[in-house]
Design an enzyme around this catalytic site. Sequence first.
Site, mmCIF file in Angstrom:
data_model
loop_
_atom_site.group_PDB
_atom_site.id
_atom_site.type_symbol
_atom_site.label_atom_id
_atom_site.label_comp_id
_atom_site.label_asym_id
_atom_site.label_seq_id
_atom_site.Cartn_x
_atom_site.Cartn_y
_atom_site.Cartn_z
ATOM 1 N N HIS A 209 -4.290 7.988 0.916
ATOM 2 C CA HIS A 209 -5.741 7.871 0.684
ATOM 3 C C HIS A 209 -5.998 8.339 -0.746
ATOM 4 C CE1 HIS A 209 -9.892 7.554 1.477
ATOM 5 N NE2 HIS A 209 -10.089 8.545 2.328
ATOM 6 N N HIS B 74 -4.392 -2.595 0.132
ATOM 7 C CA HIS B 74 -5.606 -1.973 0.668
ATOM 8 C C HIS B 74 -5.866 -2.520 2.053
ATOM 9 C CE1 HIS B 74 -9.658 -0.396 0.909
ATOM 10 N NE2 HIS B 74 -9.307 0.388 -0.073
ATOM 11 N N ASP C 272 -6.779 3.161 -7.327
ATOM 12 C CA ASP C 272 -5.951 4.267 -7.806
ATOM 13 C C ASP C 272 -4.901 3.854 -8.827
ATOM 14 O OD1 ASP C 272 -7.058 6.378 -6.345
ATOM 15 O OD2 ASP C 272 -6.146 5.563 -4.526
HETATM 16 N N1 CMC Z 1 4.025 -1.256 -1.537
HETATM 17 C C1 CMC Z 1 4.895 -2.019 -0.842
HETATM 18 N N2 CMC Z 1 4.622 -2.601 0.334
HETATM 19 C C2 CMC Z 1 3.410 -2.402 0.838
HETATM 20 C C3 CMC Z 1 2.439 -1.636 0.177
HETATM 21 C C4 CMC Z 1 2.786 -1.054 -1.062
HETATM 22 N N3 CMC Z 1 1.913 -0.323 -1.719
HETATM 23 N N4 CMC Z 1 1.313 -1.605 0.916
HETATM 24 C C5 CMC Z 1 1.556 -2.329 2.001
HETATM 25 N N5 CMC Z 1 2.817 -2.816 1.959
HETATM 26 C C6 CMC Z 1 3.449 -3.710 2.928
HETATM 27 C C7 CMC Z 1 3.779 -2.968 4.217
HETATM 28 O O1 CMC Z 1 5.087 -2.396 4.160
HETATM 29 C C8 CMC Z 1 3.652 -4.053 5.226
HETATM 30 O O2 CMC Z 1 4.789 -4.866 5.125
HETATM 31 P P1 CMC Z 1 5.433 -5.545 6.445
HETATM 32 O O3 CMC Z 1 4.362 -6.496 6.944
HETATM 33 O O4 CMC Z 1 6.658 -6.220 5.976
HETATM 34 O O5 CMC Z 1 5.680 -4.442 7.403
HETATM 35 C C9 CMC Z 1 2.481 -4.894 4.721
HETATM 36 O O6 CMC Z 1 2.480 -4.692 3.294
HETATM 37 C C10 CMC Z 1 1.132 -4.507 5.294
HETATM 38 O O7 CMC Z 1 0.892 -3.138 4.995
HETATM 39 P P2 CMC Z 1 0.256 -2.083 5.967
HETATM 40 O O8 CMC Z 1 0.865 -0.733 5.701
HETATM 41 O O9 CMC Z 1 0.300 -2.589 7.380
HETATM 42 O O10 CMC Z 1 -1.253 -2.110 5.484
HETATM 43 P P3 CMC Z 1 -2.348 -1.027 5.794
HETATM 44 O O11 CMC Z 1 -3.632 -1.743 5.743
HETATM 45 O O12 CMC Z 1 -2.024 -0.265 7.038
HETATM 46 O O13 CMC Z 1 -2.182 0.006 4.588
HETATM 47 C C11 CMC Z 1 -2.452 1.075 2.524
HETATM 48 C C12 CMC Z 1 -3.028 0.035 3.477
HETATM 49 C C13 CMC Z 1 -3.450 1.280 1.368
HETATM 50 C C14 CMC Z 1 -2.287 2.423 3.260
HETATM 51 C C15 CMC Z 1 -1.095 0.578 1.996
HETATM 52 O O14 CMC Z 1 -1.253 -0.634 1.293
HETATM 53 C C16 CMC Z 1 -0.414 1.620 1.102
HETATM 54 O O15 CMC Z 1 0.261 2.515 1.626
HETATM 55 N N6 CMC Z 1 -0.571 1.502 -0.257
HETATM 56 C C17 CMC Z 1 -0.029 2.498 -1.164
HETATM 57 C C18 CMC Z 1 -0.887 3.746 -1.158
HETATM 58 C C19 CMC Z 1 -2.189 3.535 -1.911
HETATM 59 O O16 CMC Z 1 -2.200 3.008 -3.017
HETATM 60 N N7 CMC Z 1 -3.295 4.006 -1.315
HETATM 61 C C20 CMC Z 1 -4.599 3.963 -1.943
HETATM 62 C C21 CMC Z 1 -5.540 3.078 -1.200
HETATM 63 S S1 CMC Z 1 -7.017 2.755 -2.162
HETATM 64 C C22 CMC Z 1 -7.831 4.265 -2.218
HETATM 65 C C23 CMC Z 1 -8.543 4.523 -0.977
HETATM 66 O O17 CMC Z 1 -9.534 3.814 -0.674
HETATM 67 O O18 CMC Z 1 -8.142 5.479 -0.283
#
Ligand code: CMC
Length: 431
Positions: free
Chosen positions: A269, A308, A364
């Site tokens: 987050h 995201h 971010d």
């Molecule tokens: N790098 C590599 N792969 C990723 C990333 C990433 N940053 N984000 C998602 N994926 C992949 C993930 O492994 C999954 O792949 P697969 O379908 O093969 O299993 C797919 O993309 C879908 O991801 P998810 O984790 O199911 O998506 P989510 O909606 O649960 O997670 C997230 C969203 C923001 C937590 C995630 O994209 C992430 O961990 N990003 C990096 C951390 C980050 O930058 N966070 C800040 C978010 S913006 C600020 C805020 O509003 O808090």
Amino acid sequence: MTEKNTLTVRDNRSGEEYEVEITDGTVRATDFGKIGKTDDSPGLAVYDPGFTNTASTRSAVTYIDGDKGILEYRGYPIEQLAENSTYLEVAYLLVNGELPNQKQHEQWVHDITFHTFVHENLKSSMQGFRYDAHPMGQLMSSVGALSTFYPEARNIKDPEVRMAQVVRLIAKMPTLGAWSFRHAQGKPYVYPDNDLSYTENFLSMLFKMSERKYDADPRLVKALEVLFILHADHEQNCSTNAVRSVGSSQVDPYSAVSAGIAALYGPLHGGANEAVLRMLKRIKTKDNVPAFIEGVKNGEEKLMGFGHRVYKNFDPRATIIKKAVDDVFEVTGVNPLLEVAQELEKIALNDEYFVKRKLYPNVDFYSGLIYEALQFPPEMFTVLFAIPRTSGWLAQWLELVDDPEQKIARPKQIYTGGRQLDFTPASQRWA
Ligand code: CMC
């Protein structure tokens, strides 16, 4: 065919059919509870870890269309607010639902400005933190501690009492945030200067040394205003959900916001901007980017600052921040890590792994570079997120408190553990 706003569900276990109402594109989970309900069975429940497709509230605070990259506070597009407004005006908008007239604005700025000081005992308690205490840990506990200074805050049914705490919290967050930074540096805490604007005063409390008045570069003040506006609210994200969930127990707003700060602390987050900078420092040069990307694709780690839950084409805040990067670097000189960030973005946006998963830079990805250029250490980045997000948390909390549909948050579970086991005393088990 007549259009009916209902859903017909046939339970194939019993052959029974149920009609479930559809309102605003949603069905009520409690209506599903009626399906298959008998004296012995609780009926159907909905399983949704992480609330990926569950609306937890009605809200008029922030609108997001993730596919189109739209973000609006109280209906006003984020681009217009970032361009033309100030953080305090936006905070008023979020909290009160509409833009202030001149008199309301003057009163609001006056009230916030004159609540920036915190009790000396809270200052002493902050001085008790270890020299290397993370500023987010300091902020979280100091905001929680504020509840002990304002016990009347518990009276959340009284709108005047509520608003007094809203003003106090928005006013005191920069003071507590700046002091958590000074503490880690072993520098004396700087008291608020009520002649300065909200963001100027924050910079003064962070960086003032022996000069009589801190004189911040107006371009940096503007950049910080923009960053504060961009971070002010983001509808039902993890920390807002924490504020609402904890607030649903009718606890005081300091305790609820402190829970929001705890949620924001996490690397998925608000902690992501800190993680982005550490990642860029580790990659070090442009040449190392392809190998790093390969590692991400092989599942070794995440590309922090990408992806995201809601935005699937672009994050409108990232677009605005990218522009602010140029403005800040004009004052501070270019950060060499910008080259690494740009190369990462370029490669990722053209790589099938990221394209297929709709992973784009989020807010971010570039904010950390600005914060570093402004001389903040990475540990402070999430504090810089928490300060402006406080107005959003409070707007959401006010909405929650007044919403007759809200109840104490209490999700269901699917129990997967053992049942009716016979307990053997330790003396027998360990024999
Ligand atoms: N790098 C590599 N792969 C990723 C990333 C990433 N940053 N984000 C998602 N994926 C992949 C993930 O492994 C999954 O792949 P697969 O379908 O093969 O299993 C797919 O993309 C879908 O991801 P998810 O984790 O199911 O998506 P989510 O909606 O649960 O997670 C997230 C969203 C923001 C937590 C995630 O994209 C992430 O961990 N990003 C990096 C951390 C980050 O930058 N966070 C800040 C978010 S913006 C600020 C805020 O509003 O808090």
